[in-house]
Structure formats: structure tokens, C-alpha cells
Write a protein that holds these residues in place. Structure first.
Motif, PDB file in Angstrom:
ATOM      1  N   SER A   1      33.479  44.761  40.247  1.00  0.00           N
ATOM      2  CA  SER A   1      34.742  44.488  40.916  1.00  0.00           C
ATOM      3  C   SER A   1      35.066  43.010  41.037  1.00  0.00           C
ATOM      4  O   SER A   1      36.201  42.653  41.332  1.00  0.00           O
ATOM      5  N   GLY A   2      34.084  42.134  40.862  1.00  0.00           N
ATOM      6  CA  GLY A   2      34.310  40.709  41.031  1.00  0.00           C
ATOM      7  C   GLY A   2      33.920  40.243  42.421  1.00  0.00           C
ATOM      8  O   GLY A   2      33.826  41.034  43.362  1.00  0.00           O
ATOM      9  N   ALA A   3      33.721  38.925  42.544  1.00  0.00           N
ATOM     10  CA  ALA A   3      33.186  38.366  43.792  1.00  0.00           C
ATOM     11  C   ALA A   3      34.111  38.606  44.979  1.00  0.00           C
ATOM     12  O   ALA A   3      33.646  38.945  46.077  1.00  0.00           O
ATOM     13  N   TRP A   4      35.433  38.436  44.782  1.00  0.00           N
ATOM     14  CA  TRP A   4      36.330  38.580  45.916  1.00  0.00           C
ATOM     15  C   TRP A   4      36.375  40.021  46.421  1.00  0.00           C
ATOM     16  O   TRP A   4      36.319  40.274  47.626  1.00  0.00           O
ATOM     17  N   ALA A   5      36.460  40.984  45.511  1.00  0.00           N
ATOM     18  CA  ALA A   5      36.464  42.389  45.924  1.00  0.00           C
ATOM     19  C   ALA A   5      35.146  42.759  46.598  1.00  0.00           C
ATOM     20  O   ALA A   5      35.121  43.539  47.555  1.00  0.00           O
ATOM     21  N   ALA A   6      34.048  42.183  46.109  1.00  0.00           N
ATOM     22  CA  ALA A   6      32.746  42.445  46.735  1.00  0.00           C
ATOM     23  C   ALA A   6      32.704  41.872  48.149  1.00  0.00           C
ATOM     24  O   ALA A   6      32.188  42.507  49.077  1.00  0.00           O
TER      25      ALA A   6
ATOM     26  N   VAL B   1      26.712  37.178  64.378  1.00  0.00           N
ATOM     27  CA  VAL B   1      26.965  36.553  63.076  1.00  0.00           C
ATOM     28  C   VAL B   1      26.474  37.470  61.956  1.00  0.00           C
ATOM     29  O   VAL B   1      25.327  37.923  61.980  1.00  0.00           O
ATOM     30  N   ALA B   2      27.345  37.742  61.007  1.00  0.00           N
ATOM     31  CA  ALA B   2      26.971  38.523  59.830  1.00  0.00           C
ATOM     32  C   ALA B   2      27.097  37.646  58.591  1.00  0.00           C
ATOM     33  O   ALA B   2      28.110  36.977  58.399  1.00  0.00           O
ATOM     34  N   VAL B   3      26.071  37.634  57.755  1.00  0.00           N
ATOM     35  CA  VAL B   3      26.099  36.880  56.501  1.00  0.00           C
ATOM     36  C   VAL B   3      26.336  37.870  55.363  1.00  0.00           C
ATOM     37  O   VAL B   3      25.589  38.845  55.218  1.00  0.00           O
ATOM     38  N   ILE B   4      27.366  37.620  54.576  1.00  0.00           N
ATOM     39  CA  ILE B   4      27.751  38.518  53.491  1.00  0.00           C
ATOM     40  C   ILE B   4      27.562  37.796  52.163  1.00  0.00           C
ATOM     41  O   ILE B   4      28.094  36.702  51.956  1.00  0.00           O
ATOM     42  N   ILE B   5      26.794  38.410  51.262  1.00  0.00           N
ATOM     43  CA  ILE B   5      26.478  37.788  49.977  1.00  0.00           C
ATOM     44  C   ILE B   5      26.876  38.722  48.842  1.00  0.00           C
ATOM     45  O   ILE B   5      26.252  39.774  48.652  1.00  0.00           O
ATOM     46  N   PRO B   6      27.902  38.380  48.051  1.00  0.00           N
ATOM     47  CA  PRO B   6      28.187  39.162  46.850  1.00  0.00           C
ATOM     48  C   PRO B   6      27.182  38.799  45.769  1.00  0.00           C
ATOM     49  O   PRO B   6      26.824  37.616  45.614  1.00  0.00           O
ATOM     50  N   ALA B   7      26.703  39.778  45.035  1.00  0.00           N
ATOM     51  CA  ALA B   7      25.658  39.485  44.046  1.00  0.00           C
ATOM     52  C   ALA B   7      25.841  40.337  42.798  1.00  0.00           C
ATOM     53  O   ALA B   7      26.016  41.560  42.887  1.00  0.00           O
ATOM     54  N   PHE B   8      25.792  39.680  41.653  1.00  0.00           N
ATOM     55  CA  PHE B   8      25.820  40.376  40.370  1.00  0.00           C
ATOM     56  C   PHE B   8      24.694  39.819  39.506  1.00  0.00           C
ATOM     57  O   PHE B   8      24.710  38.650  39.125  1.00  0.00           O
ATOM     58  N   ASN B   9      23.688  40.640  39.251  1.00  0.00           N
ATOM     59  CA  ASN B   9      22.541  40.248  38.429  1.00  0.00           C
ATOM     60  C   ASN B   9      21.902  38.955  38.930  1.00  0.00           C
ATOM     61  O   ASN B   9      21.732  37.989  38.187  1.00  0.00           O
TER      62      ASN B   9
ATOM     63  N   LEU C   1      41.697  41.487  55.294  1.00  0.00           N
ATOM     64  CA  LEU C   1      41.542  42.917  55.024  1.00  0.00           C
ATOM     65  C   LEU C   1      42.889  43.643  54.984  1.00  0.00           C
ATOM     66  O   LEU C   1      42.933  44.865  55.001  1.00  0.00           O
ATOM     67  N   THR C   2      43.973  42.884  54.922  1.00  0.00           N
ATOM     68  CA  THR C   2      45.289  43.483  54.782  1.00  0.00           C
ATOM     69  C   THR C   2      45.593  43.696  53.297  1.00  0.00           C
ATOM     70  O   THR C   2      44.941  43.105  52.431  1.00  0.00           O
ATOM     71  N   PRO C   3      46.586  44.557  52.973  1.00  0.00           N
ATOM     72  CA  PRO C   3      46.887  44.837  51.562  1.00  0.00           C
ATOM     73  C   PRO C   3      47.217  43.602  50.733  1.00  0.00           C
ATOM     74  O   PRO C   3      46.926  43.567  49.536  1.00  0.00           O
ATOM     75  N   GLN C   4      47.839  42.573  51.350  1.00  0.00           N
ATOM     76  CA  GLN C   4      48.186  41.372  50.588  1.00  0.00           C
ATOM     77  C   GLN C   4      46.961  40.722  49.965  1.00  0.00           C
ATOM     78  O   GLN C   4      47.032  40.157  48.868  1.00  0.00           O
ATOM     79  N   ALA C   5      45.837  40.776  50.649  1.00  0.00           N
ATOM     80  CA  ALA C   5      44.636  40.087  50.179  1.00  0.00           C
ATOM     81  C   ALA C   5      43.915  40.833  49.072  1.00  0.00           C
ATOM     82  O   ALA C   5      43.032  40.277  48.422  1.00  0.00           O
ATOM     83  N   VAL C   6      44.269  42.082  48.827  1.00  0.00           N
ATOM     84  CA  VAL C   6      43.614  42.865  47.784  1.00  0.00           C
ATOM     85  C   VAL C   6      43.987  42.347  46.398  1.00  0.00           C
ATOM     86  O   VAL C   6      43.236  42.503  45.437  1.00  0.00           O
ATOM     87  N   LEU C   7      45.134  41.703  46.278  1.00  0.00           N
ATOM     88  CA  LEU C   7      45.666  41.312  44.976  1.00  0.00           C
ATOM     89  C   LEU C   7      44.949  40.126  44.348  1.00  0.00           C
ATOM     90  O   LEU C   7      45.102  39.874  43.159  1.00  0.00           O
ATOM     91  N   PHE C   8      44.153  39.378  45.118  1.00  0.00           N
ATOM     92  CA  PHE C   8      43.549  38.161  44.594  1.00  0.00           C
ATOM     93  C   PHE C   8      42.413  38.465  43.621  1.00  0.00           C
ATOM     94  O   PHE C   8      41.691  39.450  43.753  1.00  0.00           O
ATOM     95  N   ASP C   9      42.264  37.564  42.639  1.00  0.00           N
ATOM     96  CA  ASP C   9      41.169  37.666  41.680  1.00  0.00           C
ATOM     97  C   ASP C   9      39.967  36.815  42.085  1.00  0.00           C
ATOM     98  O   ASP C   9      38.848  37.083  41.667  1.00  0.00           O
TER      99      ASP C   9
END
Length: 242
Positions: free
Chosen positions: A64-69, A8-16, A161-169
Motif C-alpha cells: 500500500s505504500g508508506a503513507w497508507a501504512a 505515546v504510541a510509536v508507529i513504524i511502516p515497514a517493507f522488507n 484520518l479523514t477522507p481527504q488524507a486518503v488521497l495522498f501518495d
């Protein structure tokens, strides 16, 4: 149990999030979860706090924003091949590390690919309006569509992780619609979420922000309507080009 935690890997995007990230990481580590923080080019000491607390930290070169992170974290962890389950959670203190076990329990008991931790009671007026609107438009049967507390299996992450998913904000409706088109199954698990310890929602902090969110999200809803039933791309096609 320890063997399962190793996958199990826990991934946390964080900005400030220097005020909260350290305590969240320490609690995750104490519970035995491998934790990866993606520092979205913070201007404070988020990177140092997360590192000192015991996380592996990925620092992005620009905001980059939460989704890109999240995608950056998923890609980094996916390549390690050790992990089969990927948990995403926010860095503001709303998502409680002790509830990760609830996500895992539901995943192990149900034949699904994604488990979503939900708490509709936390919704403001604008948030509840948005939830109800897209519940009706998408028929996803998920009430808390904006929750960032999710568990994905490896099959779901491959699609994200496919190219289609890169487009989301955003990390919520667009990715969920994409996953549904690929036959991914969901389960929503109610849980308690306390108020965030600091800051405010970057989507629901004003009606203007809600309008921008609605406009962008409508694009993905309409695209989903236009997609052919059963339409799917070959898994991992173009993965290395992301």
C-alpha cells in the motif's frame, strides 16, 4: 514520566526491513515506548522479526505504500483511546529511538500539534533541490519536508484520518498542507540522523523517481493554492468509511 509514556504510541511502516526492524523495536521497547509496526506486505521476515522484538504488528494484505501504512497504524492505535501522542518513524535505521524524547520535550514546551525531526545534512542533491523548491512554493517554513520522524497529537491525527488524507501518495508535503489548512501548528526540531543501514530512498533513488514525486506533489501544492482560506471539513466526517 512512565505515565506520559503510556500515552505515546510509536508507529513504524515497514517493507522488507528484516535487517533493521528488530533492533529498532527492541530499543523502543527498552525505552518504554509502545511500538506498532505496520508490515506493508513484506516478502521477507519483517513481520516475525518485529513480533519477536516486542512490537504489536499489523500486516497489510497488499502493498500500500508508506503513507497508507501509517494511516492504517494511526487508525488502529487511535481506536484504542489510550494514546494521545503518535510518533512515526522509519524502519531503515535513520531515525534514532533516543530522539523520541526530544520530540516529546519540544511538544511539551511549545504550543504546537506536530513536531518534526529534521536533518537537512542528510539530503542528497536531488533531495535538497526538492526541499528548497517546495519551501518557496508552500511557505511552510519547514526545511526537511520529507522527514518521516514526526510527533502528532490527537487533534492532528483526527484530521489525517479523514477522507481527504486518503488521497495522498506520500507522507510528507500533502498531509502537512492539509494540516495547515485546519489550523494545525508545526515545529521543526534539528537532530542527528545516521545514513540508512540498508537499501535506498524509494523517492530519491533516481532523477526519474524525483520527477514522479515532483509531479504528484505539485498537484497538492496547486490544490492548496486553490483552497479557500480557513477552508476545513468537519473533523472526523466520514471517519468510519476510510
Amino acid at each position: 514520566m512512565s505515565a506520559m509514556l503510556d500515552s505515546v504510541a510509536v508507529i513504524i511502516p515497514a517493507f522488507n526491513e528484516v535487517e533493521t526492524i528488530g533492533s529498532i523495536v527492541r530499543e523502543n521497547v527498552a525505552l518504554g515506548y509502545h511500538t506498532f509496526v505496520v508490515d506493508d506486505c513484506s516478502t521477507d521476515s519483517t513481520y516475525v522479526a518485529a513480533k519477536e522484538a516486542g512490537a504489536d504488528v499489523i500486516k497489510l494484505p497488499c502493498r500500500s505504500g508508506a503513507w497508507a501504512a501509517i494511516q492504517a497504524g494511526m487508525r488502529y492505535v487511535y481506536r484504542k483511546e489510550q494514546y494521545d501522542l503518535f510518533v512515526t518513524m522509519d524502519a531503515d535505521g535513520q531515525h534514532q529511538p533516543q530522539y523520541i524524547s526530544l520530540l516529546l520535550e519540544n511538544y511539551n514546551c511549545l504550543r504546537v500539534n506536530v513536531v518534526i525531526g529534521s536533518c537537512t545534512q542528510r539530503g542528497s542533491r536531488s533531495r535538497r533541490f526538492t526541499w528548497n523548491l517546495f519551501y518557496q512554493l508552500t511557505r511552510l517554513k519547514i526545511r526537511d519536508m520529507t522527514s518521516g520522524f514526526k510527533l502528532y497529537d490527537r487533534k492532528a491525527v483526527e484530521i489525517l484520518l479523514t477522507p481527504q488524507a486518503v488521497l495522498f501518495d506520500y507522507q510528507d508535503l500533502g498531509p502537512l498542507l492539509l494540516l495547515r489548512r485546519h489550523g494545525i501548528k508545526f515545529h521543526e526540531t534539528p537532530m542527528y540522523m545516521p545514513p540508512r543501514r540498508n537499501g535506498c530512498s524509494r523517492i530519491f533513488n533516481s532523477w526519474f523517481s524525483v520527477f514522479v514525486y515532483l509531479f504528484k506533489t505539485f498537484i497538492w501544492v496547486f490544490s492548496d493554492w486553490l483552497a479557500k482560506p480557513g477552508e476545513r471539513s468537519e473533523r472526523m466526517d466520514g471517519y468510519d468509511s476510510i
